[in-house]
Scaffold this active site. Structure first.
Site, PDB file in Angstrom:
ATOM      1  N   GLU A 175     -17.281 -43.675  -1.432  1.00 44.39           N
ATOM      2  CA  GLU A 175     -18.574 -44.403  -1.654  1.00 44.39           C
ATOM      3  C   GLU A 175     -19.744 -43.569  -1.564  1.00 44.39           C
ATOM      4  OE1 GLU A 175     -16.314 -44.121   0.764  1.00 44.39           O
ATOM      5  OE2 GLU A 175     -16.933 -44.674   2.773  1.00 44.39           O
ATOM      6  N   ARG A 176     -19.518 -42.066  -1.282  1.00 40.11           N
ATOM      7  CA  ARG A 176     -20.730 -41.213  -1.183  1.00 40.11           C
ATOM      8  C   ARG A 176     -21.301 -40.857  -2.811  1.00 40.11           C
ATOM      9  NH1 ARG A 176     -20.855 -40.746   3.682  1.00 40.11           N
ATOM     10  NH2 ARG A 176     -18.932 -40.459   4.944  1.00 40.11           N
ATOM     11  N   SER A 225      -8.660 -37.182   3.609  1.00 40.00           N
ATOM     12  CA  SER A 225      -8.209 -36.488   5.018  1.00 40.00           C
ATOM     13  C   SER A 225      -7.015 -36.825   5.506  1.00 40.00           C
ATOM     14  CB  SER A 225      -9.088 -36.622   5.678  1.00 40.00           C
ATOM     15  OG  SER A 225      -9.515 -38.018   6.245  1.00 40.00           O
ATOM     16  N   CYS A 280      -9.877 -28.843  -1.116  1.00 42.61           N
ATOM     17  CA  CYS A 280      -8.598 -28.852  -0.207  1.00 42.61           C
ATOM     18  C   CYS A 280      -7.621 -27.627  -0.459  1.00 42.61           C
ATOM     19  CB  CYS A 280      -7.727 -30.010  -0.598  1.00 42.61           C
ATOM     20  SG  CYS A 280      -7.006 -30.016  -2.234  1.00 42.61           S
TER      21      CYS A 280
HETATM   22  P1  NAD Z   1     -11.750 -39.265   3.356  1.00 42.69           P
HETATM   23  O1  NAD Z   1     -10.570 -39.363   4.051  1.00 42.69           O
HETATM   24  O2  NAD Z   1     -12.948 -39.514   4.550  1.00 42.69           O
HETATM   25  O3  NAD Z   1     -12.016 -40.338   2.277  1.00 42.69           O
HETATM   26  C1  NAD Z   1     -11.078 -40.539   1.259  1.00 42.69           C
HETATM   27  C2  NAD Z   1     -11.209 -42.028   0.770  1.00 42.69           C
HETATM   28  O4  NAD Z   1     -10.688 -42.747   1.860  1.00 42.69           O
HETATM   29  C3  NAD Z   1     -12.523 -42.490   0.484  1.00 42.69           C
HETATM   30  O5  NAD Z   1     -12.270 -43.266  -0.748  1.00 42.69           O
HETATM   31  C4  NAD Z   1     -12.940 -43.413   1.674  1.00 42.69           C
HETATM   32  O6  NAD Z   1     -13.688 -44.325   1.125  1.00 42.69           O
HETATM   33  C5  NAD Z   1     -11.731 -43.807   2.239  1.00 42.69           C
HETATM   34  N1  NAD Z   1     -11.469 -43.736   3.673  1.00 42.69           N
HETATM   35  C6  NAD Z   1     -12.211 -43.242   4.490  1.00 42.69           C
HETATM   36  N2  NAD Z   1     -12.031 -43.423   5.931  1.00 42.69           N
HETATM   37  C7  NAD Z   1     -10.996 -44.214   5.699  1.00 42.69           C
HETATM   38  C8  NAD Z   1     -10.427 -45.321   6.714  1.00 42.69           C
HETATM   39  N3  NAD Z   1     -10.339 -44.967   8.128  1.00 42.69           N
HETATM   40  N4  NAD Z   1      -9.655 -46.179   6.316  1.00 42.69           N
HETATM   41  C9  NAD Z   1      -9.294 -46.271   4.941  1.00 42.69           C
HETATM   42  N5  NAD Z   1     -10.034 -45.764   4.253  1.00 42.69           N
HETATM   43  C10 NAD Z   1     -10.967 -44.841   4.353  1.00 42.69           C
HETATM   44  O7  NAD Z   1     -11.948 -37.936   2.633  1.00 42.69           O
HETATM   45  P2  NAD Z   1     -13.291 -37.088   2.076  1.00 42.69           P
HETATM   46  O8  NAD Z   1     -14.074 -36.830   3.277  1.00 42.69           O
HETATM   47  O9  NAD Z   1     -13.672 -38.093   1.227  1.00 42.69           O
HETATM   48  O10 NAD Z   1     -12.580 -36.007   1.592  1.00 42.69           O
HETATM   49  C11 NAD Z   1     -12.231 -34.676   1.979  1.00 42.69           C
HETATM   50  C12 NAD Z   1     -10.666 -34.644   2.304  1.00 42.69           C
HETATM   51  O11 NAD Z   1     -10.054 -34.844   1.450  1.00 42.69           O
HETATM   52  C13 NAD Z   1     -10.545 -33.329   2.890  1.00 42.69           C
HETATM   53  O12 NAD Z   1      -9.614 -33.565   4.058  1.00 42.69           O
HETATM   54  C14 NAD Z   1      -9.769 -32.505   2.018  1.00 42.69           C
HETATM   55  O13 NAD Z   1      -9.023 -31.712   2.293  1.00 42.69           O
HETATM   56  C15 NAD Z   1      -9.069 -33.709   1.150  1.00 42.69           C
HETATM   57  N6  NAD Z   1      -8.694 -33.641  -0.121  1.00 42.69           N
HETATM   58  C16 NAD Z   1      -7.227 -33.504  -0.218  1.00 42.69           C
HETATM   59  C17 NAD Z   1      -6.760 -33.105  -1.546  1.00 42.69           C
HETATM   60  C18 NAD Z   1      -5.391 -32.881  -2.026  1.00 42.69           C
HETATM   61  O14 NAD Z   1      -5.032 -32.887  -2.915  1.00 42.69           O
HETATM   62  N7  NAD Z   1      -4.837 -32.778  -1.170  1.00 42.69           N
HETATM   63  C19 NAD Z   1      -7.656 -33.007  -2.649  1.00 42.69           C
HETATM   64  C20 NAD Z   1      -9.166 -33.111  -2.450  1.00 42.69           C
HETATM   65  C21 NAD Z   1      -9.576 -33.602  -1.150  1.00 42.69           C
END
Ligand code: NAD
Length: 494
Positions: A175-176, A225, A280
Site C-alpha cells: 500500500e506504500r 516480512s 531481503c
Molecule cells: P510487510 O510484511 O510489512 O508487507 C508485505 C505485504 O503484506 C504487503 O502487501 C502488506 O500490505 C501486507 N501486510 C503487512 N502486514 C500485514 C499483516 N499483519 N497481515 C496481512 N498482511 C500484511 O513487508 P514490507 O515491509 O512491505 O517489505 C519488507 C520485508 O519483505 C522485509 O522483511 C524483507 O526482507 C522482505 N522481503 C523478502 C523477500 C524474499 O524474497 N524473501 C523479498 C523482498 C522483501
C-alpha cells in the site's frame, strides 16, 4: 495529488472508504492517496479473475507466451515513466530504480524459458498396450501479495509464470507504493491482455485477510516480512490453499584471510547500502575471519563514509532514503541500542537525518557485534552493517548457523575447497562465492532456508511451474488385448 484506484477487468474502478497517503520518502511530501480495499472490494476483484479463467486457460501456451512478449514490449516503451514512479514512491536512486525496471523486463522475457519446463512426461508401453502420461492444468486464481522494496520486480516475478501457465491473477502490491504496478496493469490491458486476467487490488491487511480465506483463490504467493509470511502460510494452508510465503533475511558475508581486501570491501559496501539496505538479500553482517578484520573494516569505513547521499534523481546518487519515517525511527533505535549492547558504532548514520525533509539515514557500521545482540538477531532493513570478528572458519559458520534467518550467505575467498565447504555448511537458500548478493536469474530457483521462507516450492525456476499448475496422470489403452479376461489382482509388470 492523485487518488489511485484498483485495476479490475482491464478498467480502473474507484474504491471509497479508508485510504492512506503515499509519501515521497525523499522529501516527506504526500504525493497520492491509496484507497484500501474492503472485503467486498476483494470479492469483486477475485470474481473478475475467476470469470476470466476459462478463456485465458483455454488459450494455447504459445498464444499466452506471445501475449507476454507484447506485455514485455509495453514495459520497454514505458521504462522511463516506470523508473520515475519507483523513485518517487520508493526513494530508490535513479540507477537502482532503472536496474529494477530492466530486470523486471528481463523477467517477462525469461518466463518463456521457464515455460519450456511446462512439458510433461509421456511413457509409451508402460505395460502391454498401455501408455501413461501427465497432463497439466492451471491451479486457478493466483493471489500475489508483495512488499514495498521491489514494487515492480517482485509482483512480476510472482505473476508472469502464473499467467504463462494459464492462471489468472489478483496482485496486492504494498500500500506504500502501488502506482508502478497499477500503471503496468493499464499497459498490459492496452497491449491486449484480456480483461480480468491480471487484476490489482489496493489495500492492507484487511484485503490480505480476505484473500487468505477467499474460497475462489487457489494459490497464494506472498513476499514480505517473516512474521506475516509465517502467518499467511499457516492460515492459507488451513484454508486449503497452496501457499508459498517468503520472509525476511539477515545475510552474512564471510571474509577469509586470503581474500583481496579492496574487492571484499567494495562488495560489502555495495551489498549493504544498495537500496539503503532495504533488500531481503542485502548483506547486513560481515564476518571477518582472523587478521583481515582490521584492514577490511578500515576499507569498508573509507568507502561508506564517502558515499553520495541524497539527490536520488541524479545519476551519481548512491544512497537514498528509507521507506517511512517509522522505518527511520526503528533503525535509529537499533543503532542507539547497539552501543549499549557492547557494539562500537564506527560510522553513525543518525548524523544524516534530515528531519521531516525525507527519511534519510546515513551508512552505519557497527563493529564488534556478537550473536545475541539485537542488531544481529533482528532484520533491521536499513543501511546498517554489522561486523562480527571471529578467529576461524568454523566460528564463522557457527555465527551464521545461530541465526533464525537463512535467505542468503556469501563467502569471499580464493580457496576453492573452502568455498565448497561453505556451500555445504552455510544454512541458507542462496549461496554466494565471491558474489555478495546471490539473487539468481529467473530460470534458477529462489527460496530462503529457516524462517526466511515457508514453502516447499521456489519463487521462480522449475519449481514455480509445480506450484502454479496441477497435473493428472493418465493411463490409456487404445488396443484391447487379443484375449480379454478378468484380472482381479493389483496391476503389476508380471
Ligand atoms: P510487510 O510484511 O510489512 O508487507 C508485505 C505485504 O503484506 C504487503 O502487501 C502488506 O500490505 C501486507 N501486510 C503487512 N502486514 C500485514 C499483516 N499483519 N497481515 C496481512 N498482511 C500484511 O513487508 P514490507 O515491509 O512491505 O517489505 C519488507 C520485508 O519483505 C522485509 O522483511 C524483507 O526482507 C522482505 N522481503 C523478502 C523477500 C524474499 O524474497 N524473501 C523479498 C523482498 C522483501
Amino acid at each position: 495529488m492523485e487518488t489511485l484506484s484498483r485495476h479490475v477487468s482491464g478498467k480502473p474502478m474507484p474504491a471509497g472508504g479508508r485510504s492512506i497517503p503515499i509519501i515521497n520518502p525523499a522529501n516527506g511530501e504526500a504525493i497520492g492517496s491509496v484507497p484500501l480495499a474492503s472485503e467486498s472490494d476483494v470479492d469483486e476483484v477475485v470474481a473478475a479473475a475467476k470469470a476470466a479463467l476459462p478463456l485465458w486457460s483455454a488459450l494455447g501456451l504459445q498464444h499466452r507466451i506471445n501475449i507476454l512478449f507484447d506485455l514485455r514490449q509495453s514495459l520497454i516503451e514505458a521504462k522511463e515513466e516506470l523508473v520515475d514512479l519507483v523513485i518517487a514512491e520508493t526513494g530508490k536512486t535513479r540507477s537502482d530504480a532503472t536496474a529494477e525496471i530492466v530486470r523486471a523486463i528481463e523477467t517477462i522475457g525469461l518466463t518463456v524459458s521457464v515455460s519450456t519446463l511446462y512439458a510433461t512426461p509421456y511413457t509409451r508401453a508402460v505395460s502391454s498396450g498401455v501408455n501413461t502420461y501427465e497432463v497439466r492444468y492451471p491451479v486457478g486464481v493466483v493471489a500475489a501479495i508483495s512488499p514495498f522494496n521491489f514494487p515492480v520486480i517482485i509482483p512480476l516475478v510472482q505473476t508472469m509464470t502464473a499467467l504463462a501457465c494459464g492462471n489468472t491473477v489478483v496482485a496486492k502490491p504494498s500500500e506504500r507504493n502501488p502506482s508502478a504496478l497499477l500503471r503496468i496493469a493499464a499497459l498490459f490491458s492496452k497491449a491486449g491482455l484480456p480483461d480480468g486476467v491480471f487484476n490489482v487490488v489496493l489495500g492492507d491487511r484487511v484485503a490480505v485477510d480476505r484473500i487468505v480465506e477467499h474460497p475462489d483463490v487457489a494459490a497464494i504467493t506472498f513476499v514480505g516480512s517473516t512474521a506475516v509470511a509465517k502467518q499467511i502460510r499457516t492460515r492459507g494452508v488451513a484454508n486449503g490453499k497452496r501457499v508459498q510465503a517468503f520472509g525476511g533475511g539477515k545475510n552474512h558475508m564471510v571474509v577469509m584471510p586470503d581474500c583481496d581486501v579492496a574487492f571484499a570491501a567494495d562488495a560489502a559496501v555495495s551489498a549493504a547500502y544498495g537500496a539503503a539496505g532495504q533488500r531481503c538479500m542485502a548483506i547486513s553482517v560481515v564476518v571477518a575471519v582472523g587478521a583481515i578484520a582490521d584492514p577490511l573494516v578500515a576499507a569498508i569505513r573509507d568507502r561508506a563514509a564517502t558515499m553520495t547521499i541524497g539527490d536520488i534523481h541524479e545519476a551519481h546518487a548512491q544512497l537514498g532514503p528509507v521507506i517511512t519515517r517509522e522505518s527511520r525511527a526503528r533503525i535509529t533505535s537499533y543503532v542507539a541500542n547497539a552501543a549499549a549492547e557492547g557494539g562500537k558504532v564506527l560510522l553513525d548514520g543518525r548524523e544524516h537525518q534530515a528531519g521531516d525533509a525525507g527519511w534519510y539515514f546515513g551508512p552505519t557500521i557497527i563493529d564488534h557485534v556478537k550473536p545475541g545482540m539485537a542488531v544481529h538477531s533482528d532484520e533491521i532493513f536499513g543501511p546498517v552493517l554489522s561486523i562480527v570478528r571471529v578467529a576461524t572458519y568454523e566460528e564463522a559458520i557457527a555465527v551464521i548457523s545461530s541465526h533464525d534467518l537463512g535467505n542468503g550467505a556469501a563467502i569471499f575467498t580464493q580457496d576453492g575447497s573452502v568455498a565448497n565447504r561453505f556451500t555445504d555448511d552455510a544454512p541458507a537458500g542462496q549461496i554466494g562465492i565471491n558474489v555478495p548478493i546471490p539473487a539468481p536469474a529467473y530460470f534458477h530457483g529462489f527460496a530462503g532456508w529457516k524462517d526466511s521462507a515457508f514453502t516447499e516450492t521456489k519463487l521462480h525456476g522449475r519449481d514455480a511451474i509445480a506450484f502454479l499448475t496441477r497435473t493428472k496422470t493418465v493411463s490409456a489403452r487404445w488396443m484391447p488385448p487379443a484375449e480379454s479376461k478378468l484380472e482381479l489382482q493389483f496391476p503389476s509388470g508380471r
